[in-house]
Design a protein around this motif. Structure first.
Motif, PDB file in Angstrom:
ATOM      1  N   THR A  86      45.160 -92.375  -9.414  1.00 39.20           N
ATOM      2  CA  THR A  86      44.912 -93.799  -9.591  1.00 39.20           C
ATOM      3  C   THR A  86      44.340 -94.372  -8.299  1.00 39.20           C
ATOM      4  OG1 THR A  86      46.722 -94.001 -11.181  1.00 39.20           O
ATOM      5  CG2 THR A  86      45.967 -96.033 -10.142  1.00 39.20           C
TER       6      THR A  86
ATOM      7  N   ASP B 206      53.715-106.360   0.397  1.00 37.93           N
ATOM      8  CA  ASP B 206      54.363-106.364  -0.920  1.00 37.93           C
ATOM      9  C   ASP B 206      53.417-105.784  -1.967  1.00 37.93           C
ATOM     10  OD1 ASP B 206      56.662-107.524   0.113  1.00 37.93           O
ATOM     11  OD2 ASP B 206      56.015-109.570  -0.312  1.00 37.93           O
TER      12      ASP B 206
ATOM     13  N   PHE C   9      53.254-101.947  -1.401  1.00 38.47           N
ATOM     14  CA  PHE C   9      54.468-101.257  -1.861  1.00 38.47           C
ATOM     15  C   PHE C   9      54.533-101.225  -3.392  1.00 38.47           C
ATOM     16  CE2 PHE C   9      56.683-102.778   2.292  1.00 38.47           C
ATOM     17  CZ  PHE C   9      56.014-101.787   3.007  1.00 38.47           C
ATOM     18  N   THR C  10      54.155-102.345  -4.009  1.00 34.57           N
ATOM     19  CA  THR C  10      54.212-102.431  -5.468  1.00 34.57           C
ATOM     20  C   THR C  10      53.229-101.457  -6.107  1.00 34.57           C
ATOM     21  OG1 THR C  10      54.848-104.752  -5.353  1.00 34.57           O
ATOM     22  CG2 THR C  10      53.918-103.999  -7.423  1.00 34.57           C
ATOM     23  N   MET C  11      52.004-101.443  -5.593  1.00 37.49           N
ATOM     24  CA  MET C  11      51.004-100.556  -6.192  1.00 37.49           C
ATOM     25  C   MET C  11      51.350 -99.091  -5.927  1.00 37.49           C
ATOM     26  SD  MET C  11      49.156-102.814  -7.661  1.00 37.49           S
ATOM     27  CE  MET C  11      48.108-101.576  -8.423  1.00 37.49           C
TER      28      MET C  11
ATOM     29  N   ALA D  87      54.374 -97.963  -5.850  1.00 37.72           N
ATOM     30  CA  ALA D  87      55.426 -97.651  -6.823  1.00 37.72           C
ATOM     31  C   ALA D  87      54.834 -97.404  -8.205  1.00 37.72           C
ATOM     32  CB  ALA D  87      56.451 -98.783  -6.865  1.00 37.72           C
ATOM     33  N   MET D  88      53.655 -97.983  -8.459  1.00 38.86           N
ATOM     34  CA  MET D  88      52.988 -97.746  -9.756  1.00 38.86           C
ATOM     35  C   MET D  88      52.273 -96.396  -9.782  1.00 38.86           C
ATOM     36  SD  MET D  88      51.336-101.432 -10.793  1.00 38.86           S
ATOM     37  CE  MET D  88      52.277-102.966 -10.597  1.00 38.86           C
ATOM     38  N   GLY D  89      52.306 -95.683  -8.659  1.00 38.82           N
ATOM     39  CA  GLY D  89      51.689 -94.369  -8.636  1.00 38.82           C
ATOM     40  C   GLY D  89      50.270 -94.338  -8.101  1.00 38.82           C
ATOM     41  N   ALA D  90      49.843 -95.419  -7.452  1.00 47.93           N
ATOM     42  CA  ALA D  90      48.494 -95.421  -6.872  1.00 47.93           C
ATOM     43  C   ALA D  90      48.420 -94.401  -5.744  1.00 47.93           C
ATOM     44  CB  ALA D  90      48.147 -96.811  -6.347  1.00 47.93           C
ATOM     45  N   ASN D  91      47.330 -93.631  -5.707  1.00 47.60           N
ATOM     46  CA  ASN D  91      47.182 -92.573  -4.716  1.00 47.60           C
ATOM     47  C   ASN D  91      46.227 -92.943  -3.591  1.00 47.60           C
ATOM     48  OD1 ASN D  91      46.982 -91.379  -7.719  1.00 47.60           O
ATOM     49  ND2 ASN D  91      48.450 -90.216  -6.498  1.00 47.60           N
TER      50      ASN D  91
ATOM     51  N   PRO E 106      51.156 -89.391 -11.139  1.00 45.95           N
ATOM     52  CA  PRO E 106      51.542 -89.889 -12.462  1.00 45.95           C
ATOM     53  C   PRO E 106      51.022 -88.964 -13.550  1.00 45.95           C
ATOM     54  CG  PRO E 106      50.405 -91.591 -11.176  1.00 45.95           C
ATOM     55  CD  PRO E 106      50.284 -90.323 -10.416  1.00 45.95           C
TER      56      PRO E 106
ATOM     57  N   LEU F  53      47.772 -99.801 -16.578  1.00 47.96           N
ATOM     58  CA  LEU F  53      47.990 -98.423 -16.133  1.00 47.96           C
ATOM     59  C   LEU F  53      48.731 -97.611 -17.182  1.00 47.96           C
ATOM     60  CD1 LEU F  53      48.828 -98.568 -12.326  1.00 47.96           C
ATOM     61  CD2 LEU F  53      46.884 -97.469 -13.446  1.00 47.96           C
TER      62      LEU F  53
ATOM     63  N   ARG G 254      47.160 -94.293 -18.787  1.00 50.70           N
ATOM     64  CA  ARG G 254      47.814 -92.982 -18.644  1.00 50.70           C
ATOM     65  C   ARG G 254      48.155 -92.368 -19.995  1.00 50.70           C
ATOM     66  NH1 ARG G 254      51.122 -94.764 -13.254  1.00 50.70           N
ATOM     67  NH2 ARG G 254      49.293 -94.685 -11.892  1.00 50.70           N
TER      68      ARG G 254
ATOM     69  N   TYR H  48      63.723-104.364   0.516  1.00 49.17           N
ATOM     70  CA  TYR H  48      63.334-102.988   0.789  1.00 49.17           C
ATOM     71  C   TYR H  48      64.469-102.213   1.466  1.00 49.17           C
ATOM     72  CZ  TYR H  48      58.779-104.938  -0.350  1.00 49.17           C
ATOM     73  OH  TYR H  48      57.741-105.569  -0.981  1.00 49.17           O
TER      74      TYR H  48
ATOM     75  N   LEU I 232      61.548-101.307  -5.944  1.00 48.57           N
ATOM     76  CA  LEU I 232      60.356-100.481  -6.157  1.00 48.57           C
ATOM     77  C   LEU I 232      60.566 -99.439  -7.259  1.00 48.57           C
ATOM     78  CD1 LEU I 232      59.122-100.137  -2.466  1.00 48.57           C
ATOM     79  CD2 LEU I 232      58.205-101.608  -4.271  1.00 48.57           C
TER      80      LEU I 232
ATOM     81  N   VAL J 222      59.490-101.138 -10.349  1.00 49.19           N
ATOM     82  CA  VAL J 222      58.042-101.128 -10.563  1.00 49.19           C
ATOM     83  C   VAL J 222      57.613 -99.789 -11.161  1.00 49.19           C
ATOM     84  CG1 VAL J 222      55.793-101.249  -9.442  1.00 49.19           C
ATOM     85  CG2 VAL J 222      57.657-102.749  -8.671  1.00 49.19           C
ATOM     86  N   ARG J 223      58.085 -98.693 -10.547  1.00 49.41           N
ATOM     87  CA  ARG J 223      57.733 -97.360 -11.048  1.00 49.41           C
ATOM     88  C   ARG J 223      58.192 -97.188 -12.498  1.00 49.41           C
ATOM     89  NH1 ARG J 223      61.477 -92.661  -9.182  1.00 49.41           N
ATOM     90  NH2 ARG J 223      62.703 -93.921 -10.606  1.00 49.41           N
TER      91      ARG J 223
ATOM     92  N   ILE K 106      56.100 -98.851 -15.460  1.00 48.07           N
ATOM     93  CA  ILE K 106      54.980 -98.132 -16.094  1.00 48.07           C
ATOM     94  C   ILE K 106      55.530 -97.224 -17.191  1.00 48.07           C
ATOM     95  CG2 ILE K 106      53.069 -96.536 -15.723  1.00 48.07           C
ATOM     96  CD1 ILE K 106      52.482 -98.732 -13.955  1.00 48.07           C
TER      97      ILE K 106
END
Lengths: 322, 322, 322
Positions: A57, A102, A105-107, A109-113, C47, C75, C79, C291, C298, C301-302, C305
């Motif tokens: 991602t 923020d 960190f949020t993105m 946690a969404m799995g952005a690489n 992911p 996302l 996915r 945090y 976080l 957030v993960r 998805i």
């Protein structure tokens, strides 16, 4: 913002982030340019689509609008088969830094690489890299007047296709050198690759203070700067800059510093003309020059996709140990 | 803008661009409609996803906002497995033309294969096609009051599914004929396919000057226009137009020219009702008519995806020699 | 808007829409949470990309801006290999309801299978579901102050990973309970899963009128609410709400109701801290808490998805009879 501490090259010499051209070893730059060549489409063929980033991602975080840069990163990521998210971020000076973290960190946690960062503040990309998770990469898509490394790499790639030996090159950069991240990154890349004759041409207020440190020769006139040049890089001039710092009209800027047929009459026939785009027609460059036989402006655009594919592929490979 | 010179049909009779319905041979229109049928989903089945444009890049350049048309082109391209970029362009009358060309040249250099253009100026799509690279196709998604060919093609497809023989059809178009690119393209398509009885119904200021040249019969009242009609096409009326050109209220427009239960009481039971959408509820059409048994408004939407898939697939096939 | 009549669970007990947590059977909630676990990436792995929704079209209709929620749904859909369209809708109180239906009908005709609705009006998602075609599913991504079911499900999933037995849990929800769709959905989910000790902590004007009906215990001070708590859920406080309903400063709100090191000094060491995000740093929560070691912000957030992937996959499976 804090001083960045994360290195962009790891202990094995592989690319982990791309934050600035400063300090990138010449061999690594050449490796990126070699890899870029593998992503160029064959002449007349459609762009290549490869599965190197399948499942990854890529998040474009743009704190400044830029249709062109955003589009090239988006296309590069899509042609590597990544999932791409583009977030046009509002940037308020009140909450900067912390609020940006923020989002990071949020993105994450969404799995952005991979994060592609465009930001008005110098050092913003390094700040993100400094705070990013170990398995996350940051690409600087332009931060303030600091750096624009993928632009410099695509410029080097474009020049090298026509002038493979950098050591004897004479390069003139014309325009708002002082405030230009493109100029700063181009100068660093040219010097690393062995160019010793770099001239900067601009009205005095737009010349850099530290020309000697940068290793460049300031020129007050276009004729001086272009004399015997092999490569001319024109920079986009902002209308506000002309009005405020210079108090001259676009027509006067064009007469003195524009790449026009009149001003280029003595340019060597095999000299290359580059511009990072988008052009201001009839200000820093005339359209017949921008699309003329010496221009490589559209090659720059094409190469820009390939260089971004190469950088993302190399970073993804380094991360996965491949 | 220059007069366009690039033909939209090549020497082999294949579609190279889709700029206007005017001049499209009847056989080619029928071929597009036949191809469209192959892209319709089976009843109750999900939409088809096919790899015909895998690796291709479709760029939507929208100089006017249009959620619906943009969305249909986006979905059509995605279902053909293309990479899709949508650029909402600002259009300034000062820089028009030249600046648009810079965008075209840049996106071509990025490897874009198909441009979908929506533009407020008549002839804009032809201008892009005239300046595009030989391997690039341009689809007109609506230019000024000139043409909207994919809308006309989807209207023809929708009519043909219910009324296969066009030669005896009586078609009424109701609304702002004068300023409507949909009306102009529908009239051209209907005539090419053999329809001889086309009526246009509108308040006098919204009737075309050149009805005779267009081959249509102006009607001042809805009763005249709808008499014995097989097909009724309602056009979207702009609120500014009612206020400025007509100085009538939406309620008065509805009373005289709206498709309402009262106004349609004598309509033939098998007559079809079309509208390009989005509808102004209770102005040019009432919701119980728009979603009633004679309406094919939602079929138009569904068919609109398939016709755009067909056009893109045919152009891509012609380009690759397939 | 009409009272919704479409059930979100079909006769076989499968999920057809996801509109609210109210009335969702405990077994179905647990099934969603179990399914969610299968979509979590392995630690350190990228992911997962799975083809479960290949060929499906997911439409995000956002009548309120929300980068975070929109991004997670985008996302999740990508996915699952769906085609995704995001429409940022304008919402005018004049045309609401009817105009929204035109959008629904049009997107259905384009082949959209799943609608994700974010809307300022209570009941909007149910209104869409009530009017949707039988083969179309609606997911509520937040409607007014009514419900935000995917947020509640991801909160339950996050809590369950750390505290598998819900029956003895003590849960405190801190902030603007009265206006919060997150609080309403969290309370419903917690009660369905067997939690009996739920405290709500807020300044009096932000406490719900119907605490007894909701089955929650109002607390006027943070100390009372957090006493012996296993889980603390902080809610985002709106600046306008502090100014208008409360007439207190952000600093005062933080002192009395903020999750700060001082206020949490007596919190049990194994208590969890949740926040739906995005956080207001230094107002309802301090960054070192958000945090810090007890925070699962976080993870939320993960997990967000994965829970959205699970819900879409279950609905798609129920639709196809799989």
């Amino acid at each position: 913002m804090n001083t960045p501490s994360v290195p962009q090259v790891d202990a094995q010499g592989s690319l982990r982030h791309l934050l600035t051209v400063d300090g990138l070893p010449a061999d690594l730059i050449r490796e990126i340019l070699d890899r870029t060549a593998t992503f160029l489409p064959d002449p007349g063929a459609p762009p290549r689509k490869v599965p190197l980033l399948r499942g990854a991602t890529v998040v474009n975080l743009f704190f400044e609008p830029s249709t062109r840069t955003r589009t090239t990163f988006e296309l590069a990521a899509k042609r590597l088969s990544a999932d791409v998210l583009t977030l046009q971020m509002e940037h308020s000076s009140k909450t900067k830094g912390e609020h940006d973290l923020d989002t990071l960190f949020t993105m994450q946690a969404m799995g952005a690489n991979i994060f592609v960062i465009r930001h008005p503040d110098n050092g913003a990309a390094a700040y993100f890299a400094d705070n990013a998770a170990p398995d996350v990469a940051v690409l600087n898509a332009g931060d303030g007047s600091h750096a624009h490394p993928t632009q410099a790499l695509l410029d080097m790639f474009t020049i090298r296709r026509h002038k493979p030996d950098f050591t004897g090159l004479r390069v003139a950069i014309v325009g708002d050198i002082r405030h230009s991240r493109v100029a700063h990154s181009d100068i660093a890349a040219l010097r690393t690759l062995g160019v010793t004759d770099i001239r900067v041409v601009a009205p005095a207020p737009l010349l850099p203070d530290n020309a000697a440190t940068l290793g460049v020769h300031p020129c007050a006139t276009l004729a001086d700067g272009l004399d015997d040049a092999d490569v001319v890089i024109a920079l986009r001039i902002q209308h506000e800059r002309m009005q405020q710092a210079l108090d001259i009209s676009p027509a006067d800027y064009r007469r003195d510093f524009g790449l026009t047929a009149d001003n280029l009459v003595s340019l060597k026939p095999d000299a290359l003309i580059l511009h990072p785009g988008p052009i201001n027609r009839g200000v820093e460059i005339d359209p017949d020059i921008a699309y003329g036989p010496q221009s490589v402006v559209l090659e720059q655009v094409r190469n820009g996709i390939a260089v971004r594919m190469a950088v993302m592929a190399m970073i993804a490979g380094a991360r996965s140990g491949a």
